[in-house]
Write a protein that holds these residues in place. Structure first.
Motif, mmCIF file in Angstrom:
data_model
loop_
_atom_site.group_PDB
_atom_site.id
_atom_site.type_symbol
_atom_site.label_atom_id
_atom_site.label_comp_id
_atom_site.label_asym_id
_atom_site.label_seq_id
_atom_site.Cartn_x
_atom_site.Cartn_y
_atom_site.Cartn_z
ATOM 1 N N ASN A 76 -34.640 17.547 65.454
ATOM 2 C CA ASN A 76 -34.459 16.121 65.729
ATOM 3 C C ASN A 76 -35.606 15.253 65.250
ATOM 4 O O ASN A 76 -35.710 14.093 65.632
ATOM 5 C CB ASN A 76 -34.298 15.902 67.237
ATOM 6 C CG ASN A 76 -32.857 15.680 67.594
ATOM 7 O OD1 ASN A 76 -32.083 15.270 66.740
ATOM 8 N ND2 ASN A 76 -32.502 15.942 68.833
ATOM 9 N N LEU A 77 -36.454 15.820 64.438
ATOM 10 C CA LEU A 77 -37.561 15.028 63.909
ATOM 11 C C LEU A 77 -37.208 14.604 62.490
ATOM 12 O O LEU A 77 -36.402 15.253 61.825
ATOM 13 C CB LEU A 77 -38.848 15.858 63.901
ATOM 14 C CG LEU A 77 -39.317 16.354 65.271
ATOM 15 C CD1 LEU A 77 -40.459 17.336 65.116
ATOM 16 C CD2 LEU A 77 -39.740 15.182 66.154
ATOM 17 N N SER A 78 -37.805 13.516 62.058
ATOM 18 C CA SER A 78 -37.577 13.107 60.675
ATOM 19 C C SER A 78 -38.874 12.505 60.120
ATOM 20 O O SER A 78 -39.838 12.316 60.854
ATOM 21 C CB SER A 78 -36.436 12.093 60.592
ATOM 22 O OG SER A 78 -36.733 10.965 61.390
ATOM 23 N N LEU A 79 -38.855 12.205 58.837
ATOM 24 C CA LEU A 79 -40.030 11.593 58.230
ATOM 25 C C LEU A 79 -39.677 10.218 57.684
ATOM 26 O O LEU A 79 -38.580 10.012 57.153
ATOM 27 C CB LEU A 79 -40.569 12.466 57.089
ATOM 28 C CG LEU A 79 -41.161 13.819 57.473
ATOM 29 C CD1 LEU A 79 -41.630 14.574 56.228
ATOM 30 C CD2 LEU A 79 -42.328 13.649 58.450
ATOM 31 N N ASN A 94 -36.477 10.558 67.096
ATOM 32 C CA ASN A 94 -35.427 9.841 67.815
ATOM 33 C C ASN A 94 -34.929 10.751 68.932
ATOM 34 O O ASN A 94 -34.131 11.647 68.706
ATOM 35 C CB ASN A 94 -34.293 9.476 66.854
ATOM 36 C CG ASN A 94 -33.282 8.533 67.498
ATOM 37 O OD1 ASN A 94 -33.476 8.085 68.624
ATOM 38 N ND2 ASN A 94 -32.217 8.240 66.770
ATOM 39 N N CYS A 95 -35.438 10.499 70.116
ATOM 40 C CA CYS A 95 -35.111 11.351 71.250
ATOM 41 C C CYS A 95 -33.747 10.942 71.815
ATOM 42 O O CYS A 95 -33.534 9.767 72.093
ATOM 43 C CB CYS A 95 -36.201 11.213 72.308
ATOM 44 S SG CYS A 95 -35.843 12.058 73.839
ATOM 45 N N PRO A 96 -32.830 11.890 71.953
ATOM 46 C CA PRO A 96 -31.497 11.532 72.434
ATOM 47 C C PRO A 96 -31.539 10.854 73.805
ATOM 48 O O PRO A 96 -30.691 10.013 74.110
ATOM 49 C CB PRO A 96 -30.763 12.881 72.533
ATOM 50 C CG PRO A 96 -31.606 13.883 71.869
ATOM 51 C CD PRO A 96 -32.978 13.330 71.703
ATOM 52 N N GLU A 97 -32.532 11.204 74.602
ATOM 53 C CA GLU A 97 -32.633 10.638 75.956
ATOM 54 C C GLU A 97 -33.346 9.287 75.982
ATOM 55 O O GLU A 97 -32.983 8.399 76.739
ATOM 56 C CB GLU A 97 -33.418 11.594 76.862
ATOM 57 C CG GLU A 97 -32.749 12.935 77.100
ATOM 58 C CD GLU A 97 -31.554 12.798 78.035
ATOM 59 O OE1 GLU A 97 -31.653 12.021 79.004
ATOM 60 O OE2 GLU A 97 -30.524 13.454 77.776
#
Ligand code: C2E
Ligand code: MG
Ligand code: MG
Ligand code: MG
Length: 290
Positions: A39-42, A65-68
C-alpha cells in the motif's frame, strides 16, 4: 488521485484516538499491513539545473495512503518505521521501485536528454545495517542501473558524531559508483569545515534557508559561502524548497547548480513525472502557466 500529488494531507484521528502513544500504536499496526499489502507508493519531484534549465532527475518520495486514515505524511510515519525496523523492508522496496522507474525513463529514448538521475532518501537505520551496501549493489545490478544515475540522500544529522561505521557504509556505497547527497544541509550542526571529511558529491541546502533568503541578507550570504566552498570541493549544490520566481532568480545569481521546489513542480505520480520530463521547457514556461 489529486491528493497523491502534493504533500500528503494531515491526518485526523477521531474519537478516542487522542493520545500520542495510541496513535503510534495504531499507525505501526497499519504500517505493517501497508508493507504486506503493498500500500505504499512513490511520488517524484523534479530536480532542475538552474543554469541550463533542464530536468536532471527526480527525488523519489514515499507516500502512504492508509485505508483507515487516508494520506499520512512521511514525517509522521518514517520515524515509526525507523523505530520499529520496518524501514528495512520499506527502504528496500523504495530503492527497488525507484530503480525500476529510473530504468523505464532512461530506456524511453527521450531526444536531447542526458540520462535521468534518481534520488532516494536513506535512513540512518538502513546505513547501520552492514548488509545495506550489498543490497544496493544487488538492486542496481538486477535493474541494470548505471550507478552514477542513482543518488542516495542522507540527512546531515545522520553523519553527525562521526561514526566510523556510517563513514564506512558511505564509502562502500560510493565504491559502487553511485552518488551521495547530504540532505537538509544547515539543519544539523556539522560545520562547513567538515564537509571534505565525508564522501559527498552533492549538498542539498535545506528549505529553511531558501524560504528566508530574500528577506535576510545574511542567509543569502551563507548560501553564497556554501556554494563557493562546495564548488571548491567539487560538490554540486541543490536548493530545496524553491517556492517563488524571486527565490529562483536569487539562487541562479548565487550560482547554485540545481533546484527543486513547488514553484517548479510538486511531487507527482510517475505518469505526471514522465510528462514533465518530456515537456518541461525552461523557467519562462512556468510564468506563462502560473
Ligand atoms: P526531504 O528528503 O528533505 O524531501 C523534501 C520534502 O520537502 C518533501 O516532503 C517534499 O514534498 C517537500 N518539498 C519539496 N519542495 C517543497 C517546497 O517548495 N515547499 C515545501 N513546503 N515543501 C517542499 P515529503 O515528501 O513530505 O517528505 C518529508 C521527508 O520524509 C523527506 O524530506 C525525507 O526526509 C523523508 N522521506 C520521504 N520519503 C522517504 C523515503 O523513501 N525514505 C526515507 N528514509 N525518508 C523519506
Ligand atoms: Mg531528500
Ligand atoms: Mg531535504
Ligand atoms: Mg527533509
Amino acid at each position: 488521485q489529486a491528493k497523491a500529488n502534493g504533500k500528503a494531507q494531515a491526518v485526523e484521528f477521531k474519537g478516542d484516538m487522542h493520545t500520542e502513544a495510541y496513535t503510534r500504536l495504531v499507525l505501526e499496526k497499519e504500517l505493517r499491513k501497508a508493507v504486506d499489502n503493498n500500500n505504499l507508493s512513490l511520488a517524484y519531484q523534479p530536480i532542475i539545473s538552474l543554469s541550463d534549465q533542464q530536468v536532471v532527475g527526480f527525488e523519489a518520495l514515499l507516500r502512504w495512503n492508509c485505508p483507515e486514515h487516508g494520506w499520512i505524511p512521511p514525517d509522521k510515519f518514517i520515524p515509526i518505521a525507523e523505530e520499529t525496523g520496518l524501514i528495512q523492508p520499506i527502504g528496500a522496496w523504495v530503492l527497488t521501485e525507484a530503480c525500476a522507474q529510473l530504468k523505464r525513463w532512461n530506456n524511453a529514448g527521450l531526444p536531447r536528454h542526458k540520462p535521468v538521475r534518481m534520488n532516494v532518501n536513506v535512513s540512518r537505520r538502513q546505513l547501520d545495517n552492514p548488509a545495506f551496501p550489498d543490497t544496493v549493489r544487488q538492486i542496481i545490478e538486477t535493474h541494470a542501473i548505471d550507478p552514477d544515475t542513482l543518488e542516495l540522500e542522507v540527512t546531515e544529522s545522520v553523519i553527525m558524531g562521526q561514526q566510523e561505521r556510517i563513514l564506512d557504509a558511505l564509502k562502500n556505497l560510493r565504491g559502487l559508483g553511485i552518488k551521495l547527497a547530504m540532505d537538509d544541509f544547515g539543519t544539523g550542526y556539522s560545520s562547513l569545515s567538515c564537509l571534505h571529511e565525508y564522501p559527498f558529491d552533492v549538498l542539498k541546502i535545506d528549505r529553511s534557508f531558501t524560504m528566508v533568503m530574500q528577506e535576510k541578507r545574511q542567509i543569502s550570504a551563507v548560501i553564497q559561502a556554501i556554494v563557493s566552498l562546495a564548488h571548491t570541493l567539487d560538490i554540486e549544490v541543490v536548493a530545496e524548497g524553491i517556492e517563488t520566481d524571486g527565490q529562483l532568480a536569487a539562487l541562479q545569481a548565487l550560482e547554485c547548480d540545481l533546484g527543486q521546489g513547488f514553484y517548479v513542480a510538486r511531487p507527482m505520480t510517475h505518469e505526471q513525472a514522465f510528462d514533465f520530463l518530456r515537456n518541461f521547457n525552461g523557467f519562462e514556461s512556468l510564468k506563462a502557466s502560473a
